[in-house]
Design an enzyme around this catalytic site. Structure first.
Site, mmCIF file in Angstrom:
data_model
loop_
_atom_site.group_PDB
_atom_site.id
_atom_site.type_symbol
_atom_site.label_atom_id
_atom_site.label_comp_id
_atom_site.label_asym_id
_atom_site.label_seq_id
_atom_site.Cartn_x
_atom_site.Cartn_y
_atom_site.Cartn_z
ATOM 1 N N TYR A 170 27.378 -102.836 6.697
ATOM 2 C CA TYR A 170 26.321 -101.835 6.596
ATOM 3 C C TYR A 170 25.967 -101.568 5.132
ATOM 4 O O TYR A 170 24.797 -101.520 4.760
ATOM 5 C CB TYR A 170 26.756 -100.545 7.298
ATOM 6 C CG TYR A 170 25.636 -99.566 7.507
ATOM 7 C CD1 TYR A 170 24.780 -99.676 8.601
ATOM 8 C CD2 TYR A 170 25.420 -98.527 6.623
ATOM 9 C CE1 TYR A 170 23.739 -98.775 8.794
ATOM 10 C CE2 TYR A 170 24.388 -97.618 6.811
ATOM 11 C CZ TYR A 170 23.552 -97.749 7.900
ATOM 12 O OH TYR A 170 22.524 -96.867 8.079
ATOM 13 N N HIS B 129 22.336 -102.566 3.190
ATOM 14 C CA HIS B 129 21.562 -101.499 2.560
ATOM 15 C C HIS B 129 21.485 -101.642 1.038
ATOM 16 O O HIS B 129 20.662 -100.977 0.402
ATOM 17 C CB HIS B 129 22.097 -100.126 2.974
ATOM 18 C CG HIS B 129 21.613 -99.732 4.328
ATOM 19 N ND1 HIS B 129 22.220 -100.183 5.480
ATOM 20 C CD2 HIS B 129 20.557 -98.977 4.714
ATOM 21 C CE1 HIS B 129 21.552 -99.713 6.517
ATOM 22 N NE2 HIS B 129 20.535 -98.976 6.082
ATOM 23 N N TYR C 216 14.499 -90.815 0.420
ATOM 24 C CA TYR C 216 15.332 -91.164 1.578
ATOM 25 C C TYR C 216 16.708 -91.604 1.091
ATOM 26 O O TYR C 216 16.828 -92.535 0.300
ATOM 27 C CB TYR C 216 14.642 -92.274 2.357
ATOM 28 C CG TYR C 216 15.258 -92.648 3.686
ATOM 29 C CD1 TYR C 216 16.173 -91.843 4.327
ATOM 30 C CD2 TYR C 216 14.892 -93.832 4.306
ATOM 31 C CE1 TYR C 216 16.705 -92.197 5.550
ATOM 32 C CE2 TYR C 216 15.416 -94.190 5.526
ATOM 33 C CZ TYR C 216 16.331 -93.368 6.152
ATOM 34 O OH TYR C 216 16.860 -93.726 7.362
ATOM 35 N N TRP D 38 14.987 -105.011 11.663
ATOM 36 C CA TRP D 38 15.985 -104.275 10.863
ATOM 37 C C TRP D 38 16.790 -103.339 11.762
ATOM 38 O O TRP D 38 18.014 -103.284 11.706
ATOM 39 C CB TRP D 38 15.283 -103.501 9.747
ATOM 40 C CG TRP D 38 16.224 -102.694 8.916
ATOM 41 C CD1 TRP D 38 16.525 -101.370 9.067
ATOM 42 C CD2 TRP D 38 17.000 -103.150 7.812
ATOM 43 N NE1 TRP D 38 17.440 -100.973 8.127
ATOM 44 C CE2 TRP D 38 17.747 -102.052 7.343
ATOM 45 C CE3 TRP D 38 17.133 -104.381 7.172
ATOM 46 C CZ2 TRP D 38 18.608 -102.142 6.274
ATOM 47 C CZ3 TRP D 38 17.996 -104.473 6.093
ATOM 48 C CH2 TRP D 38 18.723 -103.371 5.657
ATOM 49 N N TRP D 39 16.082 -102.583 12.607
ATOM 50 C CA TRP D 39 16.762 -101.664 13.516
ATOM 51 C C TRP D 39 17.668 -102.407 14.485
ATOM 52 O O TRP D 39 18.765 -101.934 14.785
ATOM 53 C CB TRP D 39 15.744 -100.840 14.282
ATOM 54 C CG TRP D 39 15.079 -99.767 13.476
ATOM 55 C CD1 TRP D 39 15.457 -99.271 12.257
ATOM 56 C CD2 TRP D 39 13.916 -99.041 13.847
ATOM 57 N NE1 TRP D 39 14.591 -98.289 11.846
ATOM 58 C CE2 TRP D 39 13.636 -98.121 12.805
ATOM 59 C CE3 TRP D 39 13.077 -99.068 14.946
ATOM 60 C CZ2 TRP D 39 12.558 -97.240 12.845
ATOM 61 C CZ3 TRP D 39 11.998 -98.195 14.984
ATOM 62 C CH2 TRP D 39 11.750 -97.288 13.941
#
Length: 123
Positions: A26, A30, A49, A88-89
């Site tokens: 993860y 990112h 964000y 991506w999701w």
């Protein structure tokens, strides 16, 4: 990301669980977010964000952002319709566990990230 529409600028906080075996993966993805995903986030009126990780008592992600548009639901629908964002999701959802009852993924269902209520803010 269900919210009401036409509310103007506001801050949003969300949370969910990260699978312990996916922490390194993860962080790695990112560190190199796909440019088309970043472009869509900006085009959807999302600013400042951030995603934070807490490891205890279990790996939990907290996201914070400002929504600066005037139609949150419409902007989120446009984001959900973007094929790169969907890919991506699909990748990141597999690393996560939603706290939302009935959640099936970021694109469909009642929402993937748990929603929060802002109870304090100072600028």
């Amino acid at each position: 990301m269900a919210q009401t529409t036409n509310q103007g600028p506001r801050r949003i906080g969300q949370w969910l669980y990260l699978k312990p075996e996916c922490i390194d993966e993860y962080k790695k993805c990112h560190a190199a977010v796909w440019p088309k995903v970043l472009e869509q986030i900006k085009d959807s009126n999302v600013r400042d964000y951030s995603i934070f990780l807490s490891l205890t008592p279990r790996p939990t992600l907290f996201a914070s952002f400002k929504y600066v548009g005037n139609s949150f639901d419409e902007d989120m629908k446009r984001m959900a319709g973007n094929e790169k964002v969907q890919a991506w999701w699909a990748m990141t959802d597999g690393m996560q566990e939603s706290p939302v009852e009935g959640a099936v993924g970021s694109k469909d269902g009642p929402g993937w990230w748990g929603q929060t209520e802002e109870v304090f803010y100072v600028e």
